[in-house]
Design a protein around this motif. Structure first.
Motif, short mmCIF file in Angstrom:
data_model
loop_
_atom_site.label_atom_id
_atom_site.label_comp_id
_atom_site.label_asym_id
_atom_site.label_seq_id
_atom_site.Cartn_x
_atom_site.Cartn_y
_atom_site.Cartn_z
N LEU A 49 0.85 -1.19 0.00
CA LEU A 49 0.00 0.00 0.00
C LEU A 49 0.88 1.24 0.00
O LEU A 49 1.72 1.43 0.88
N ASP A 54 -2.73 4.73 -3.01
CA ASP A 54 -3.64 3.61 -2.86
C ASP A 54 -4.73 3.94 -1.83
O ASP A 54 -4.54 4.80 -0.97
N LYS A 121 -5.92 -0.10 -5.98
CA LYS A 121 -4.59 0.24 -6.50
C LYS A 121 -4.72 0.50 -7.99
O LYS A 121 -5.25 -0.34 -8.72
#
Length: 160
Positions: A49, A54, A121
């Protein structure tokens, strides 16, 4: 919407609010029973992440069973942290960020606000029940801390 050189340009109003106000609203929305999507801030959950790029999708924690590897939003020392469950000892939970190889937080189940159920994402939503996430989680948790440190160092140097 403004026009520049024949293209439409969307203008967004951005403002900063304190974490206290932001997370109070997150808790309120979670209390209504829905999902809340927030953008990741910080590097503690890298490499998976990424800061400011994200997003994570959260669902209210209802006291259901926790498992090692679950990613939870919890209250910690007057703030909020999104980290992975490392170990469980009754009511005491130990958490760590994927990008942290030495730092751990301890909290109780009463401190847990939400469970991460998915992440976004590059515009693609991945559920935490999908093989991609489960595989990553198992592999990352199984790596020795020294190897994690090397991977994170290389990743930071080449700025992936």
């Amino acid at each position: 919407m403004a026009r520049r050189h024949g293209c439409r340009v969307k203008r967004f109003l951005a403002m900063q609010i304190s974490n206290d106000i932001f997370f109070a609203e997150v808790e309120r929305l979670l209390g209504e029973g829905g999902e809340v999507t927030i953008t990741i801030r910080g590097n503690s959950m890298q490499p998976m992440l990424r800061d400011s790029r994200d997003k994570v999708v959260l669902r209210r924690y209802e006291g259901d069973e926790l498992q090692r590897g679950d990613v939870m939003l919890f209250r910690y020392r007057g703030g909020y942290v999104l980290h992975r469950v490392v170990s469980i000892d009754g009511e005491r939970i130990v958490f760590a960020g994927d990008g942290n190889y030495k730092l751990y937080e301890q909290a109780t189940t009463k401190d847990i606000v939400a469970r991460m159920v998915a992440y976004v994402k590059d515009g693609r939503r991945v559920e935490c029940t999908q093989k991609e996430w489960l595989r990553y989680s198992r592999v990352w948790m199984a790596l020795p801390q020294l190897l994690r440190r090397v991977i994170l160092g290389v990743k930071r140097r080449i700025k992936i």
